[in-house]
Design a protein around this motif. Structure first.
Motif, mmCIF file in Angstrom:
data_model
loop_
_atom_site.group_PDB
_atom_site.id
_atom_site.type_symbol
_atom_site.label_atom_id
_atom_site.label_comp_id
_atom_site.label_asym_id
_atom_site.label_seq_id
_atom_site.Cartn_x
_atom_site.Cartn_y
_atom_site.Cartn_z
ATOM 1 N N GLU A 40 13.550 10.449 -19.891
ATOM 2 C CA GLU A 40 12.300 10.298 -20.645
ATOM 3 C C GLU A 40 11.965 8.824 -20.845
ATOM 4 O O GLU A 40 10.805 8.418 -20.759
ATOM 5 N N LEU A 41 12.969 7.997 -21.095
ATOM 6 C CA LEU A 41 12.767 6.554 -21.230
ATOM 7 C C LEU A 41 12.181 5.971 -19.938
ATOM 8 O O LEU A 41 11.207 5.213 -19.972
ATOM 9 N N VAL A 42 12.747 6.331 -18.806
ATOM 10 C CA VAL A 42 12.274 5.824 -17.522
ATOM 11 C C VAL A 42 10.871 6.354 -17.216
ATOM 12 O O VAL A 42 10.012 5.616 -16.727
ATOM 13 N N ARG A 43 10.615 7.617 -17.528
ATOM 14 C CA ARG A 43 9.276 8.179 -17.334
ATOM 15 C C ARG A 43 8.242 7.384 -18.136
ATOM 16 O O ARG A 43 7.203 6.978 -17.627
ATOM 17 N N LYS A 44 8.560 7.082 -19.384
ATOM 18 C CA LYS A 44 7.655 6.307 -20.250
ATOM 19 C C LYS A 44 7.469 4.893 -19.685
ATOM 20 O O LYS A 44 6.364 4.357 -19.684
ATOM 21 N N ALA A 50 2.024 1.827 -15.075
ATOM 22 C CA ALA A 50 0.837 2.365 -14.409
ATOM 23 C C ALA A 50 -0.421 2.128 -15.242
ATOM 24 O O ALA A 50 -1.512 1.975 -14.692
ATOM 25 N N ALA A 51 -0.256 2.053 -16.559
ATOM 26 C CA ALA A 51 -1.386 1.788 -17.456
ATOM 27 C C ALA A 51 -1.574 0.292 -17.711
ATOM 28 O O ALA A 51 -2.407 -0.100 -18.521
ATOM 29 N N TYR A 54 2.239 -3.778 -19.725
ATOM 30 C CA TYR A 54 3.493 -4.412 -19.337
ATOM 31 C C TYR A 54 4.337 -4.849 -20.525
ATOM 32 O O TYR A 54 5.562 -4.713 -20.512
ATOM 33 N N ASP A 55 3.701 -5.400 -21.552
ATOM 34 C CA ASP A 55 4.462 -5.860 -22.714
ATOM 35 C C ASP A 55 5.138 -4.690 -23.423
ATOM 36 O O ASP A 55 6.269 -4.814 -23.891
ATOM 37 N N GLU A 56 4.459 -3.555 -23.473
ATOM 38 C CA GLU A 56 5.080 -2.364 -24.072
ATOM 39 C C GLU A 56 6.227 -1.870 -23.199
ATOM 40 O O GLU A 56 7.265 -1.451 -23.711
ATOM 41 N N ALA A 57 6.041 -1.902 -21.877
ATOM 42 C CA ALA A 57 7.114 -1.501 -20.961
ATOM 43 C C ALA A 57 8.330 -2.404 -21.167
ATOM 44 O O ALA A 57 9.468 -1.933 -21.151
ATOM 45 N N ALA A 58 8.093 -3.684 -21.385
ATOM 46 C CA ALA A 58 9.188 -4.635 -21.586
ATOM 47 C C ALA A 58 10.016 -4.293 -22.819
ATOM 48 O O ALA A 58 11.223 -4.551 -22.841
ATOM 49 N N GLY A 95 -6.950 -3.796 -8.861
ATOM 50 C CA GLY A 95 -7.981 -3.162 -9.680
ATOM 51 C C GLY A 95 -7.454 -1.819 -10.161
ATOM 52 O O GLY A 95 -6.322 -1.704 -10.600
ATOM 53 N N ASP A 96 -8.272 -0.785 -10.029
ATOM 54 C CA ASP A 96 -7.795 0.555 -10.376
ATOM 55 C C ASP A 96 -6.822 1.020 -9.311
ATOM 56 O O ASP A 96 -7.079 0.884 -8.118
ATOM 57 N N PHE A 97 -5.704 1.560 -9.736
ATOM 58 C CA PHE A 97 -4.734 2.102 -8.794
ATOM 59 C C PHE A 97 -4.133 3.360 -9.398
ATOM 60 O O PHE A 97 -4.278 3.626 -10.589
ATOM 61 N N LYS A 98 -3.477 4.107 -8.560
ATOM 62 C CA LYS A 98 -2.812 5.322 -9.016
ATOM 63 C C LYS A 98 -1.341 5.223 -8.644
ATOM 64 O O LYS A 98 -0.997 5.036 -7.475
ATOM 65 N N MET A 99 -0.474 5.302 -9.638
ATOM 66 C CA MET A 99 0.958 5.317 -9.408
ATOM 67 C C MET A 99 1.480 6.640 -9.950
ATOM 68 O O MET A 99 1.260 6.965 -11.118
ATOM 69 N N THR A 100 2.121 7.407 -9.088
ATOM 70 C CA THR A 100 2.558 8.747 -9.455
ATOM 71 C C THR A 100 4.073 8.851 -9.370
ATOM 72 O O THR A 100 4.672 8.498 -8.352
ATOM 73 N N ASN A 101 4.658 9.348 -10.432
ATOM 74 C CA ASN A 101 6.081 9.645 -10.462
ATOM 75 C C ASN A 101 6.252 11.000 -9.771
ATOM 76 O O ASN A 101 5.909 12.030 -10.335
ATOM 77 N N GLN A 102 6.778 10.984 -8.558
ATOM 78 C CA GLN A 102 6.927 12.222 -7.787
ATOM 79 C C GLN A 102 8.115 13.049 -8.254
ATOM 80 O O GLN A 102 8.013 14.262 -8.363
ATOM 81 N N PHE A 103 9.248 12.395 -8.500
ATOM 82 C CA PHE A 103 10.395 13.102 -9.076
ATOM 83 C C PHE A 103 11.431 12.112 -9.572
ATOM 84 O O PHE A 103 11.427 10.946 -9.194
ATOM 85 N N MET A 104 12.306 12.629 -10.425
ATOM 86 C CA MET A 104 13.390 11.826 -10.987
ATOM 87 C C MET A 104 14.680 12.625 -10.928
ATOM 88 O O MET A 104 14.672 13.843 -11.094
ATOM 89 N N LEU A 105 15.774 11.910 -10.738
ATOM 90 C CA LEU A 105 17.108 12.490 -10.803
ATOM 91 C C LEU A 105 17.929 11.610 -11.725
ATOM 92 O O LEU A 105 17.784 10.384 -11.708
ATOM 93 N N ALA A 106 18.785 12.222 -12.509
ATOM 94 C CA ALA A 106 19.591 11.433 -13.441
ATOM 95 C C ALA A 106 21.019 11.962 -13.497
ATOM 96 O O ALA A 106 21.264 13.165 -13.355
#
Length: 175
Positions: A40-44, A50-51, A54-58, A95-106
């Motif tokens: 969940e941390l990595v997803r966030k 993607a939004a 960056y400062d919040e991601a940091a 500019g506008d871009f789309k970044m999609t999380n396709q899948f995660m493994l942990a």
């Protein structure tokens, strides 16, 4: 094993969202609730990137964060990762871009994430290299390490030459 009233595993009691387990402090030996929290941390983290927040991601990264954009390249500190290398300089020119999380493994303290990115470059060069085409679709894999609820390491794998090829660059020097 003695039943633990706070255990989310074999005892049948589920602590779920309120689980306080970490990799160092588990309610029982079988507990892996922290793996779900790591995902969940990595997803966030990637949602914030993607939004362009960056400062919040940091803030999701530890003070001793390390980034490996290539196996022999090490950037220390989250601001080096966010500002100096990839995130702002790679994403913002599109500019506008789309970044999609396709899948995660942990597993344990590691989270692997497979992402796709698509966008259109808003200028005639990228990282100082003149481009002929502006549309880009790429995929990449990242392996992140989490410790005490913070991202401490990121390793990324992507095809830089495919990126430049899509952007119409034909004579890239090898570095």
């Amino acid at each position: 094993m003695e039943d633990n009233k706070n255990c989310c595993c074999s005892s049948g009691c589920h602590c779920g969202e309120n689980c306080q387990c970490t990799e160092e402090n588990k309610c029982c030996p079988e507990c892996t609730c922290y793996v779900r929290k790591n995902k969940e941390l990595v997803r966030k983290f990637y949602e914030l990137i993607a939004a362009r927040r960056y400062d919040e991601a940091a803030t999701l990264c530890s003070d001793d964060f390390v980034y490996y954009p290539e196996v022999h390249t090490k950037l220390e500190g989250v601001q080096a990762f966010i500002d100096l290398d990839l995130e702002r300089s790679n994403m913002d020119p599109f500019g506008d871009f789309k970044m999609t999380n396709q899948f995660m493994l942990a597993d344990e303290d590691r989270v692997a994430v497979y992402l796709t990115f698509e966008g259109e470059l808003q200028q005639d060069n990228w990282h100082g290299v003149p481009v002929k085409s502006k549309k880009l679709y790429m995929d990449f894999m990242c392996m992140l390490k989490v410790k005490n609820g913070k991202i401490v390491e990121k390793r990324a794998k992507y095809d830089r030459y495919d990126i430049f090829k899509q952007l119409g660059v034909t004579n890239l020097p090898l570095k």
